[in-house]
Design an enzyme around this catalytic site. Sequence first.
Site, mmCIF file in Angstrom:
data_model
loop_
_atom_site.group_PDB
_atom_site.id
_atom_site.type_symbol
_atom_site.label_atom_id
_atom_site.label_comp_id
_atom_site.label_asym_id
_atom_site.label_seq_id
_atom_site.Cartn_x
_atom_site.Cartn_y
_atom_site.Cartn_z
ATOM 1 N N GLY A 48 0.771 -1.314 -0.003
ATOM 2 C CA GLY A 48 -0.010 0.220 0.116
ATOM 3 C C GLY A 48 0.734 1.325 -0.095
ATOM 4 O O GLY A 48 0.264 2.359 -0.624
ATOM 5 N N ASP A 103 0.782 3.242 4.545
ATOM 6 C CA ASP A 103 -0.254 3.885 3.748
ATOM 7 C C ASP A 103 -1.482 4.269 4.984
ATOM 8 O O ASP A 103 -1.995 5.085 4.868
ATOM 9 C CB ASP A 103 -0.766 2.979 2.735
ATOM 10 C CG ASP A 103 -1.139 1.400 3.064
ATOM 11 O OD1 ASP A 103 -0.809 1.054 4.413
ATOM 12 O OD2 ASP A 103 -1.928 0.819 2.457
ATOM 13 N N ASP A 106 -5.125 0.906 10.766
ATOM 14 C CA ASP A 106 -6.698 0.641 10.903
ATOM 15 C C ASP A 106 -6.584 0.176 12.301
ATOM 16 O O ASP A 106 -6.663 1.016 13.330
ATOM 17 C CB ASP A 106 -6.999 -0.375 10.185
ATOM 18 C CG ASP A 106 -8.382 -0.792 10.076
ATOM 19 O OD1 ASP A 106 -9.084 -0.007 10.320
ATOM 20 O OD2 ASP A 106 -8.813 -1.921 9.665
ATOM 21 N N ARG A 168 -5.399 0.691 -6.705
ATOM 22 C CA ARG A 168 -4.209 1.262 -6.386
ATOM 23 C C ARG A 168 -3.836 2.308 -7.049
ATOM 24 O O ARG A 168 -3.343 3.392 -6.691
ATOM 25 C CB ARG A 168 -2.947 0.361 -6.184
ATOM 26 C CG ARG A 168 -3.273 -0.821 -5.134
ATOM 27 C CD ARG A 168 -1.927 -1.640 -5.200
ATOM 28 N NE ARG A 168 -2.213 -2.965 -4.462
ATOM 29 C CZ ARG A 168 -2.109 -3.116 -3.031
ATOM 30 N NH1 ARG A 168 -2.078 -2.249 -2.153
ATOM 31 N NH2 ARG A 168 -2.220 -4.318 -2.638
HETATM 32 P P1 IMP Z 1 -4.095 -2.931 10.454
HETATM 33 O O1 IMP Z 1 -3.018 -3.912 10.748
HETATM 34 O O2 IMP Z 1 -5.581 -3.350 10.886
HETATM 35 O O3 IMP Z 1 -3.740 -1.459 11.121
HETATM 36 O O4 IMP Z 1 -4.359 -2.740 9.053
HETATM 37 C C1 IMP Z 1 -3.313 -2.097 8.305
HETATM 38 C C2 IMP Z 1 -3.232 -2.663 6.751
HETATM 39 O O5 IMP Z 1 -4.670 -2.959 6.366
HETATM 40 C C3 IMP Z 1 -2.832 -1.637 5.644
HETATM 41 O O6 IMP Z 1 -1.654 -1.602 5.659
HETATM 42 C C4 IMP Z 1 -3.861 -1.951 4.537
HETATM 43 O O7 IMP Z 1 -2.937 -2.798 3.785
HETATM 44 C C5 IMP Z 1 -5.248 -2.558 5.103
HETATM 45 N N1 IMP Z 1 -6.165 -1.591 5.216
HETATM 46 C C6 IMP Z 1 -6.618 -1.282 6.515
HETATM 47 N N2 IMP Z 1 -7.789 -0.279 6.067
HETATM 48 C C7 IMP Z 1 -7.860 -0.359 4.863
HETATM 49 C C8 IMP Z 1 -8.707 0.508 4.078
HETATM 50 O O8 IMP Z 1 -9.627 1.029 4.287
HETATM 51 N N3 IMP Z 1 -8.502 0.293 2.508
HETATM 52 C C9 IMP Z 1 -7.485 -0.461 2.129
HETATM 53 N N4 IMP Z 1 -6.925 -1.130 2.893
HETATM 54 C C10 IMP Z 1 -6.899 -1.110 4.217
#
Ligand code: IMP
Length: 184
Positions: A48, A103, A106, A168
Site C-alpha cells: 500500500g 499507507d 486501521d 491502487r
Molecule cells: P491494521 O493492521 O488493521 O492496522 O491494517 C493495516 C493494513 O490493512 C494496511 O496496511 C492496509 O493494507 C489494510 N487496510 C486497512 N484499512 C484499509 C482500507 O480502508 N482500505 C484498504 N486497505 C486497508
Amino acid sequence: MNRVKIHDKYFDIYITKEAIEERIKVLGAGLSARFRDKKVVAIGVLNGAFIFMADLIRHCNFDLDVRFIKAKSYEGMHSTGKVEIDQPGHLDLTDEHVILVEDIIDTGLTMQYVVQKILASNPSSLTVITLLQKPAALKHKVQIDEVGFSIPPAFVVGYGLDYDDLGRNLPGIYQLSSNQNPEQ
Ligand code: IMP
C-alpha cells in the site's frame, strides 16, 4: 472522477489528489527540518505505501536510503487478524535513523508487528509516519508520530490502497459509498 466502481462496490471521492499533494509537502518539510544533516533509512510497507513513499521522499531534503518490507493483514475489506511479513534478507538497522512509511493504520496490528521487528534491529531512532489513520478502529497500542489524515473507520481505496487488488492506481482516495445504487 467523483464516483468509481471497483469489483462489485461503488466508492466516492474523499481526499483529492491536490489535497494529498499539499499535505505531503507539509509532512516532507517537517521531516526535512528534523533530519537536516542526518542520514536516514526510509522503510515503506508494501504494497500500500509505494505511492505515498514515492511522493514523500521527493519532499525529503536529507540523505535517504530507501527500502521496503512487505506485510499483509487484509483480505477484501477486513483484517484477517494476523500479519504475514515477507522481508528478503537480514534487516540490519543498527545505529540508523529509521522512518517507517505506512499507507494506513486501521487496528494497528500491522504497525505493531512491523515496529517490533524494526526495533529488534537496534536503530538509533524510529519515526512512524502514516498517510491515513482510522483512530476509532485502533485496537493495538502502537507508535505513530505523523499522520497525514485522520479518517472515520470506513473502507477507502486509491493512492496505493486496494480493494481486493484493484484501485491502487486511482490518484485520489475514495471512500466506500453509503449509496450502492448504480442509478445514482
Ligand atoms: P491494521 O493492521 O488493521 O492496522 O491494517 C493495516 C493494513 O490493512 C494496511 O496496511 C492496509 O493494507 C489494510 N487496510 C486497512 N484499512 C484499509 C482500507 O480502508 N482500505 C484498504 N486497505 C486497508
